[in-house]
Every structure is written in C-alpha cells, then in structure tokens.
Design a protein around this motif. Structure first.
Motif, PDB file in Angstrom:
ATOM      1  N   ILE A  12       1.232  -4.182  -6.158  1.00  0.00           N
ATOM      2  CA  ILE A  12       0.839  -2.911  -5.550  1.00  0.00           C
ATOM      3  C   ILE A  12      -0.636  -2.946  -5.176  1.00  0.00           C
ATOM      4  CG2 ILE A  12       0.622  -0.422  -5.947  1.00  0.00           C
ATOM      5  CD1 ILE A  12       2.648  -0.823  -8.298  1.00  0.00           C
ATOM      6  N   THR A  13      -0.965  -2.370  -4.025  1.00  0.00           N
ATOM      7  CA  THR A  13      -2.333  -1.940  -3.744  1.00  0.00           C
ATOM      8  C   THR A  13      -2.399  -0.491  -4.199  1.00  0.00           C
ATOM      9  OG1 THR A  13      -2.610  -3.393  -1.819  1.00  0.00           O
ATOM     10  CG2 THR A  13      -4.058  -1.491  -1.969  1.00  0.00           C
ATOM     11  N   LEU A  14      -2.937  -0.253  -5.375  1.00  0.00           N
ATOM     12  CA  LEU A  14      -2.931   1.107  -5.916  1.00  0.00           C
ATOM     13  C   LEU A  14      -4.068   1.902  -5.282  1.00  0.00           C
ATOM     14  CD1 LEU A  14      -1.279   2.795  -7.898  1.00  0.00           C
ATOM     15  CD2 LEU A  14      -3.038   2.356  -9.606  1.00  0.00           C
TER      16      LEU A  14
ATOM     17  N   HIS B 262       0.850  -1.198   0.000  1.00  0.00           N
ATOM     18  CA  HIS B 262       0.000   0.000   0.000  1.00  0.00           C
ATOM     19  C   HIS B 262       0.882   1.242   0.000  1.00  0.00           C
ATOM     20  CE1 HIS B 262      -2.802   3.077   1.397  1.00  0.00           C
ATOM     21  NE2 HIS B 262      -3.788   2.255   1.109  1.00  0.00           N
ATOM     22  N   PRO B 263       0.541   2.246  -0.796  1.00  0.00           N
ATOM     23  CA  PRO B 263       1.326   3.491  -0.776  1.00  0.00           C
ATOM     24  C   PRO B 263       1.279   4.172   0.590  1.00  0.00           C
ATOM     25  CG  PRO B 263      -0.150   3.416  -2.671  1.00  0.00           C
ATOM     26  CD  PRO B 263      -0.557   2.288  -1.771  1.00  0.00           C
ATOM     27  N   ASP B 264       2.269   5.010   0.837  1.00  0.00           N
ATOM     28  CA  ASP B 264       2.324   5.773   2.077  1.00  0.00           C
ATOM     29  C   ASP B 264       1.237   6.841   2.074  1.00  0.00           C
ATOM     30  OD1 ASP B 264       4.529   4.215   2.541  1.00  0.00           O
ATOM     31  OD2 ASP B 264       5.969   5.748   1.947  1.00  0.00           O
ATOM     32  N   ASP B 265       0.630   7.046   3.231  1.00  0.00           N
ATOM     33  CA  ASP B 265      -0.535   7.923   3.334  1.00  0.00           C
ATOM     34  C   ASP B 265      -0.388   8.853   4.537  1.00  0.00           C
ATOM     35  OD1 ASP B 265      -2.996   9.106   3.240  1.00  0.00           O
ATOM     36  OD2 ASP B 265      -4.155   7.278   3.586  1.00  0.00           O
ATOM     37  N   PRO B 266      -0.092  10.155   4.307  1.00  0.00           N
ATOM     38  CA  PRO B 266       0.076  10.820   3.018  1.00  0.00           C
ATOM     39  C   PRO B 266       1.410  10.455   2.370  1.00  0.00           C
ATOM     40  CG  PRO B 266       0.529  12.364   4.777  1.00  0.00           C
ATOM     41  CD  PRO B 266       0.027  11.111   5.444  1.00  0.00           C
ATOM     42  N   PRO B 267       1.553  10.751   1.065  1.00  0.00           N
ATOM     43  CA  PRO B 267       2.735  10.287   0.333  1.00  0.00           C
ATOM     44  C   PRO B 267       3.923  11.240   0.433  1.00  0.00           C
ATOM     45  CG  PRO B 267       1.193  11.280  -1.197  1.00  0.00           C
ATOM     46  CD  PRO B 267       0.546  11.345   0.161  1.00  0.00           C
ATOM     47  N   TRP B 268       4.320  11.535   1.647  1.00  0.00           N
ATOM     48  CA  TRP B 268       5.506  12.360   1.903  1.00  0.00           C
ATOM     49  C   TRP B 268       5.979  12.086   3.328  1.00  0.00           C
ATOM     50  CZ3 TRP B 268       0.922  15.159   0.351  1.00  0.00           C
ATOM     51  CH2 TRP B 268       0.110  15.564   1.411  1.00  0.00           C
ATOM     52  N   PRO B 269       7.216  12.443   3.656  1.00  0.00           N
ATOM     53  CA  PRO B 269       7.728  12.191   5.008  1.00  0.00           C
ATOM     54  C   PRO B 269       6.914  12.940   6.068  1.00  0.00           C
ATOM     55  CG  PRO B 269       9.517  12.721   3.506  1.00  0.00           C
ATOM     56  CD  PRO B 269       8.249  13.034   2.775  1.00  0.00           C
ATOM     57  N   VAL B 270       6.721  12.299   7.217  1.00  0.00           N
ATOM     58  CA  VAL B 270       6.058  12.947   8.347  1.00  0.00           C
ATOM     59  C   VAL B 270       6.925  12.770   9.590  1.00  0.00           C
ATOM     60  CG1 VAL B 270       3.699  12.725   7.458  1.00  0.00           C
ATOM     61  CG2 VAL B 270       4.680  10.872   8.807  1.00  0.00           C
ATOM     62  N   PHE B 271       7.013  13.832  10.386  1.00  0.00           N
ATOM     63  CA  PHE B 271       7.770  13.800  11.639  1.00  0.00           C
ATOM     64  C   PHE B 271       9.218  13.372  11.430  1.00  0.00           C
ATOM     65  CE2 PHE B 271       3.350  12.653  13.138  1.00  0.00           C
ATOM     66  CZ  PHE B 271       3.030  13.938  13.553  1.00  0.00           C
ATOM     67  N   GLY B 272       9.758  13.658  10.251  1.00  0.00           N
ATOM     68  CA  GLY B 272      11.142  13.286   9.984  1.00  0.00           C
ATOM     69  C   GLY B 272      11.348  11.825   9.661  1.00  0.00           C
ATOM     70  N   LEU B 273      10.266  11.060   9.557  1.00  0.00           N
ATOM     71  CA  LEU B 273      10.357   9.634   9.229  1.00  0.00           C
ATOM     72  C   LEU B 273      10.363   9.464   7.719  1.00  0.00           C
ATOM     73  CD1 LEU B 273       7.692   8.367  11.781  1.00  0.00           C
ATOM     74  CD2 LEU B 273      10.167   8.022  11.976  1.00  0.00           C
ATOM     75  N   PRO B 274      11.225   8.606   7.196  1.00  0.00           N
ATOM     76  CA  PRO B 274      11.262   8.418   5.740  1.00  0.00           C
ATOM     77  C   PRO B 274      10.031   7.685   5.247  1.00  0.00           C
ATOM     78  CG  PRO B 274      12.690   6.826   6.826  1.00  0.00           C
ATOM     79  CD  PRO B 274      12.203   7.766   7.900  1.00  0.00           C
ATOM     80  N   ARG B 275       9.581   8.061   4.062  1.00  0.00           N
ATOM     81  CA  ARG B 275       8.499   7.358   3.374  1.00  0.00           C
ATOM     82  C   ARG B 275       8.917   7.206   1.922  1.00  0.00           C
ATOM     83  NH1 ARG B 275       2.428   8.510   5.561  1.00  0.00           N
ATOM     84  NH2 ARG B 275       2.788   7.757   7.667  1.00  0.00           N
ATOM     85  N   ILE B 276       8.691   6.035   1.353  1.00  0.00           N
ATOM     86  CA  ILE B 276       9.267   5.752   0.031  1.00  0.00           C
ATOM     87  C   ILE B 276       8.254   5.296  -1.015  1.00  0.00           C
ATOM     88  CG2 ILE B 276      11.592   5.274   0.897  1.00  0.00           C
ATOM     89  CD1 ILE B 276      10.950   2.310   0.918  1.00  0.00           C
ATOM     90  N   ILE B 277       7.079   4.827  -0.617  1.00  0.00           N
ATOM     91  CA  ILE B 277       6.087   4.370  -1.599  1.00  0.00           C
ATOM     92  C   ILE B 277       5.130   5.532  -1.838  1.00  0.00           C
ATOM     93  CG2 ILE B 277       4.469   2.548  -2.233  1.00  0.00           C
ATOM     94  CD1 ILE B 277       7.340   1.614  -1.755  1.00  0.00           C
TER      95      ILE B 277
END
Length: 361
Positions: free
Chosen positions: A241-243, A206-221
């Motif tokens: 993928i779960t699109l 599943h893509p990251d939700d929201p699709p950007w880093p939060v709280f300094g944690l990396p997000r890659i999908i």
C-alpha cells in the motif's frame, strides 16, 4: 523513514533538483515518465536519463509514482493482456535502474479529483479544494460540455486533450460494479506481483482520492476494511500500500493510525499530508501541521516511529505560498515546510523513545 520529494522532470516542474537536495533529510526523488502514455512500455534510455540526473544531485530514484494502469486492465477487456505484458517489461527495466517501489492506482478514468486548484485560504495562501455539491449527482458528460464552454472550469484528469475520450470511457464503464473492479484488480495483481517479487520491487497501491464513488464510477481502495481485502487478493510482501493520509483522511471515519499498526509490514510508501474536512463533506488541503486540519499528522508520524518504519515517505500536496507559481499542489515552499514539520515530530518521538517515555494519546 526515508524521505523523498516528488519531481515531475526538468521541463515539467518549477522545482529543481538543486533545490530538492537542500531540503534536510531528503534522500531521493519520487518520479515518473509523464510523457509515456498509460499502458505503453517505458523506454530504458529515459529511465537512465532520470537516474543519472538524480545521481548528479546526490539523490536516489528508489520510488516511482506512478506506472499508470491502462483503462482496459481496469475494465477487464481482452486487450488487457498486451498492456499487462508492457507493465511487466517496465517493472523489469525499473529494477535495472535501481527502483525499489512502484506506486500506482486503480481509480477508473480519474486520478485525484478537486473542484478548485487555487482556493484562497484565510491567510492568503491557496490550496486544492473539493466542493462536494459540484460533484454529487452531476452528469459527468454534462460537465464535459460545461468545461468545453468555460475554460476556467478545470479539474485534474479533465485536460483538453482527454475530453474527446471521456464520453467513450464513461460508456465503457456502464455496468462495471465494485465487484467487477475487485475481480479485475485481482487478475492484474496475480499477473504482475510475481514479476515484481522476482526483481525485488514492492508494488504499492494508492488509495482512491477522494475515497468514495464519483460520477457513478466505482472506487474500492477507500477504507481499512477494503485495504484488508486488497492485501488478501495476493498475499505477498511485494503487494503493498501507498498509505496516503490525505486521501483516506478526507473521510473522517478512516483511522489512519490504526491502519499503520495493522498494515505495518505492507506499507513500502507513505504519503503524509493534512486536510480540513467540513461538516458538509467539502475538504481543503492545509499545511501539514496537525492543528490546521482534521487529520492527526503528529499521531500518524508517531505511529510510523512506533512500528520502526524504514520505508519511504513524502510530504505529498502542499499549499501555494508567497506568490509561488507552480504545478497545483506541488510547489517547493509548503512541501519543504511540511518535511521539516514531519522531521520535527519524528525527532521528538525518537527523543522520547530514547528516554523510555511515551507520547500522550
């Protein structure tokens, strides 16, 4: 397209299987064992119980969402070996009860993140809302202290029983970069995808939700380019993928229709929902109707029809309508309305196709 409906279980959901079976075109539930901690092996007797419940209602259990990935796997710790072995045994058992697709995510610490679970909309309904200023550049540990002091400030993943562990988790992720996370994800895939393939189960991240880093944690999908990179980590039809149009659609730069056409053979599961994105980066979840949000839901369903999609889909989150008291985002009414909208677009596309016509862009 095979339509499912997420169900959290007889004691954990306000929606019943009898209600789900009455939604036109729904053939299965999307389920999980929510009481089993991440990393632990799932008990067979509990899986069989869910299968038998669903079967009595005439529904299948083909799709699981989610078999959660333990944080030690995402962190790449030596202890990941134990949790990966548990994951493999769970895959083997799920195959025995008829599961075809396993949805999971690789988001550090949190699943989907919102700042308001009941934001009132213009028509009086409420919906899940993300206010960017409440997340951007905020020290998450300070937010933990604020949550402890204010019971009204709640977000998914911040349940009281988890707060005691958040400090140590954030400490563990210090120094973990996106490249580290990619490496740890590749290791996980190389371990579990061959097992899934052996048992005929397709893994669907599943893509990251929201699709950007939060709280300094990396997000890659988070994007089409990153999904392309992900699929190359382990090039197999069982690595998919779960699109999710809602997760990816929170970033207007993401072209969901293009993703459907590019990744058509690697999408065993689709989440179809709409969001309205504001100029300042905030977003709210709307009805599934294209005109109500920023995401081209009609174009997305048309794209699935054009590629001859035979995989699984569900309407994903919905608003809270008509005074319904339910799990945030997971009531009956708006998700059922959403399904009928999706089927309407699908049927329209099928009718035009049968007459050799194309839908205007």
């Amino acid at each position: 397209m095979q339509m499912g409906f997420r169900w959290f279980g007889e004691t954990n959901d306000t929606v019943s299987l009898d209600q789900i079976r009455q939604i036109p075109g729904v053939t299965g539930i999307v389920w999980s064992l929510h009481d089993v901690p991440a990393g632990e092996e799932w008990p067979m007797e509990k899986m069989v119980h869910v299968r038998d419940q669903a079967a009595r209602a005439g529904l299948n259990i083909d799709v699981v969402e989610s078999v959660n990935v333990h944080e030690d796997i995402k962190l790449g710790l030596p202890s990941r070996t134990r949790y990966i072995e548990n994951y493999k045994r769970t895959i083997e058992k799920l195959a025995q009860v008829g599961v075809k697709v396993i949805c999971y995510n690789f988001m550090p610490i949190f699943d989907w993140l919102r700042t308001d679970l009941h934001k009132e909309m213009e028509d009086g309904s409420t919906a899940l809302f993300y206010e960017k200023s409440k997340i951007h550049d905020i020290d998450p540990l300070e937010l933990v202290r604020r949550i402890n002091a204010n019971s009204e400030l709640t977000m998914p993943g911040w349940e009281p029983e988890r707060l005691a562990h958040l400090t140590s988790l954030f400490e563990a992720y210090k120094g973990i970069t996106e490249e580290h996370l990619w490496d740890h994800l590749a290791y996980f895939l190389n371990e579990i995808v061959p097992v899934a393939a052996k048992h005929g189960i397709r893994m669907a991240i599943h893509p990251d939700d929201p699709p950007w880093p939060v709280f300094g944690l990396p997000r890659i999908i988070t994007s089409q380019a990153n999904l392309r990179r992900f699929l190359k980590l382990h090039d197999s039809p069982y690595n998919g993928i779960t699109l999710c149009s809602g997760s990816l659609g929170a970033n207007p730069d993401n072209d969901i229709v293009s993703m459907i056409h590019e990744f058509k053979d690697r999408i065993p599961f689709a989440h179809i929902r709409n969001v309205r994105v504001y100029d300042n980066g905030d977003f709210i979840e709307t009805s599934h109707r294209t005109a109500d949000g920023t995401v081209d839901i009609a174009g997305i369903v048309q794209a699935y029809h054009d590629i001859g999609y035979t995989g699984y889909a569900r309407p994903d989150h919905g608003r809270h309508l008509w005074g319904e008291v339910c799990r945030p985002g997971y009531g009956l009414y708006d998700r059922a309305l959403g399904i009928m909208y999706l089927w309407g677009v699908w049927d329209g596309a099928a009718r035009l196709s049968a007459h050799g016509k194309q839908v205007a862009p």
